[in-house]
Enzyme design. Structure first.
Site, PDB file in Angstrom:
ATOM      1  N   THR A  97       0.862  -1.185   0.000  1.00  0.00           N
ATOM      2  CA  THR A  97       0.000   0.000   0.000  1.00  0.00           C
ATOM      3  C   THR A  97       0.894   1.228   0.000  1.00  0.00           C
ATOM      4  O   THR A  97       1.658   1.444   0.935  1.00  0.00           O
ATOM      5  CB  THR A  97      -0.899   0.008   1.241  1.00  0.00           C
ATOM      6  OG1 THR A  97      -1.741  -1.141   1.198  1.00  0.00           O
ATOM      7  CG2 THR A  97      -1.747   1.263   1.297  1.00  0.00           C
ATOM      8  N   LYS A 173      -6.773   1.401  -3.668  1.00  0.00           N
ATOM      9  CA  LYS A 173      -6.363   0.784  -2.404  1.00  0.00           C
ATOM     10  C   LYS A 173      -6.487   1.785  -1.259  1.00  0.00           C
ATOM     11  O   LYS A 173      -6.925   1.423  -0.155  1.00  0.00           O
ATOM     12  CB  LYS A 173      -4.922   0.267  -2.503  1.00  0.00           C
ATOM     13  CG  LYS A 173      -4.410  -0.424  -1.226  1.00  0.00           C
ATOM     14  CD  LYS A 173      -5.126  -1.728  -0.925  1.00  0.00           C
ATOM     15  CE  LYS A 173      -4.814  -2.298   0.458  1.00  0.00           C
ATOM     16  NZ  LYS A 173      -3.553  -2.982   0.588  1.00  0.00           N
ATOM     17  N   LYS A 241      -0.030   3.894   9.616  1.00  0.00           N
ATOM     18  CA  LYS A 241       0.641   3.984   8.320  1.00  0.00           C
ATOM     19  C   LYS A 241      -0.366   4.217   7.191  1.00  0.00           C
ATOM     20  O   LYS A 241      -0.270   5.206   6.454  1.00  0.00           O
ATOM     21  CB  LYS A 241       1.425   2.683   8.068  1.00  0.00           C
ATOM     22  CG  LYS A 241       2.053   2.590   6.691  1.00  0.00           C
ATOM     23  CD  LYS A 241       2.803   1.278   6.498  1.00  0.00           C
ATOM     24  CE  LYS A 241       1.913   0.090   6.193  1.00  0.00           C
ATOM     25  NZ  LYS A 241       1.243   0.148   4.876  1.00  0.00           N
TER      26      LYS A 241
END
Lengths: 299, 299
Positions: A97, A173, A241
């Site tokens: 990602t 995503k 994150k």
């Protein structure tokens, strides 16, 4: 076994499962990781034997399943980076990602070396990774899709082909992580709120899965809290994150995302209080602590 | 047709569908609403004929499907309230979303009159209401469940029996509304965020329904935005009410619910800018306006 050869970089919870799916599809699959135990285990379970420098030039594809953009860049272009060792026309399937701009930058640098980059983040978790039934959110030039097809097919139930240039996969995503991260934390918020009203976690799981409040996040994560099992199939620290990436992109686009921002704070509180390495459902512990509640213990 | 007789109060989007399910189950069903057009329509579609004062003493059950606690109290105990007209042993099935304390208070006042109160909020929306396939989040004394059984069975695919006293149903409903409200707004946040990254709403709907970000809210509400159709099957203004109830209860329990609070602000912004009567997916218009995006138009 076909003569298609692929190397996979990163044999963690996701990558190990994906590597197994490649082997079962009949592809000659080399697995690499800084954890040599994982490499040995993979070789004992069907992985091909060989040092990367010896096989690099013969590969059809390299799959990169690492934690983030920095690791992806290190694998490709670091001090011992693989990009310069791969033959022209090799597919590079990047699954971490990352921000869409990073994916576009990697595609450009790979193209300079004649490599066919696919922006290919995945969705589905470790179980689907092992089954080879992930969803892949993919973008890249048609030649890259053609070259990577055996790899993409082996790893997934569904390849979404989102565009002819890198970035579109990572954009989707980011959208998916935004919703998933919010919904895991919202599930924890609702479950613990329910506890203040006499709704037990097991009853919450039974009832809400059959009501309008249901979500993939609830079905996937609520059982961990009900069972008091916080083994990190997916860790709390994924979310500072990933939601951080989302909010960075959102800020660049001047997009106000208050619900995502609120969810991020709860994961930060979980991480900051020592829960970063636990299963992400441990965000419920923040709510429980704040409200003086006792979550179910592992039986 | 059985000799079981039921009156339903409130023939709005939910109540009208539930009334039809009662008729189809063979129960003699009287329908009442301040909107006399709805009453006439229901009578033309199988509803029984009769003024309430003439049939009140013969009823087995009264079902109350109004908007909130104030209307529920008015139907039961207002100037022309029904409670004093019902025979002892009549079941009172109260379906509005209300605070658990309010449900307990209504149960106590009904018990003084010998009425069998069921705290019975529902989940599933107008389509399931019409099909008689709602989930009912029910609590009450065993005698109340026994008396109300034909009504509960006719309206639902599943009756969750959550406790022997009122309050437990409304607690679970609050939990469900908390998650549903958050997830509709989160869907709107993610869909519009995606638009800033080149993800079209139709592509969002296609892909995310097959990824970890999926939820009932997304499957139910995203198509409205994709189709530009904001007819209010469920209106924006439901959410300031229901999330308001949730946060009032949470405050009383000293429970911190930051994600729910953030979602409420988005619905308030929608309502405050004139969208309160539109479909609740119109919360996306707040995000679009803030980010300078153009949502799909109705075709």
């Amino acid at each position: 076994m076909s003569d298609y050869q692929v190397a996979i970089f990163g044999l963690g919870a996701m990558g190990y499962g994906m590597a197994g799916a490649l082997v079962r599809a009949g592809l000659k699959t080399y697995g690499y990781d800084i954890n040599t135990d994982a490499m040995t285990r993979f070789q004992n379970e069907g992985g091909a034997l060989g040092a990367f420098q010896d096989v690099a030039a013969t590969l059809d594809a390299a799959v990169i399943v690492v934690v983030n953009a920095a690791q992806t860049e290190a694998v490709l272009f670091g001090a011992d980076g693989i990009a310069v060792k791969l033959a022209k026309g090799t597919a590079v399937v990047a699954c971490a990602t990352v921000a869409p701009d990073f994916a576009r930058s990697m595609e450009a640098r790979c193209a300079e070396l004649g490599l066919l980059y696919i922006d290919a983040p995945v969705s589905g978790g470790t179980i689907k990774a092992g089954e080879g039934t992930l969803s892949i959110l993919a973008a890249g030039v048609p030649e890259a899709f053609e070259k990577a097809a055996p790899v993409l097919d082996a790893m997934s139930a569904k390849v979404f082909r989102l565009g002819d240039a890198a970035g579109a996969g990572s954009s989707m995503k980011a959208v998916n992580q935004m919703l998933t991260g919010v919904q895991i934390a919202a599930m924890a918020e609702a479950m613990t709120f329910g506890m203040t009203q006499g709704v037990e976690p097991a009853q919450f799981l039974e009832v809400i899965t059959q009501c309008a409040g249901n979500s993939w996040a609830l079905e996937s994560r609520a059982p961990s809290i009900v069972n008091g099992d916080y083994r990190p199939l997916s860790a709390v620290d994924i979310w500072p994150k990933d939601l951080g990436i989302v909010l960075d992109i959102a800020k660049s686009a001047k997009f106000s995302a208050p619900i995502t921002a609120a969810a991020l704070q709860q994961y930060l509180a979980a991480s900051g209080s020592g829960l970063g390495g636990e299963h992400d459902s441990a965000v419920a512990k923040v709510y429980a602590r704040n409200a003086g509640l006792t979550l179910p213990k592992q039986t």
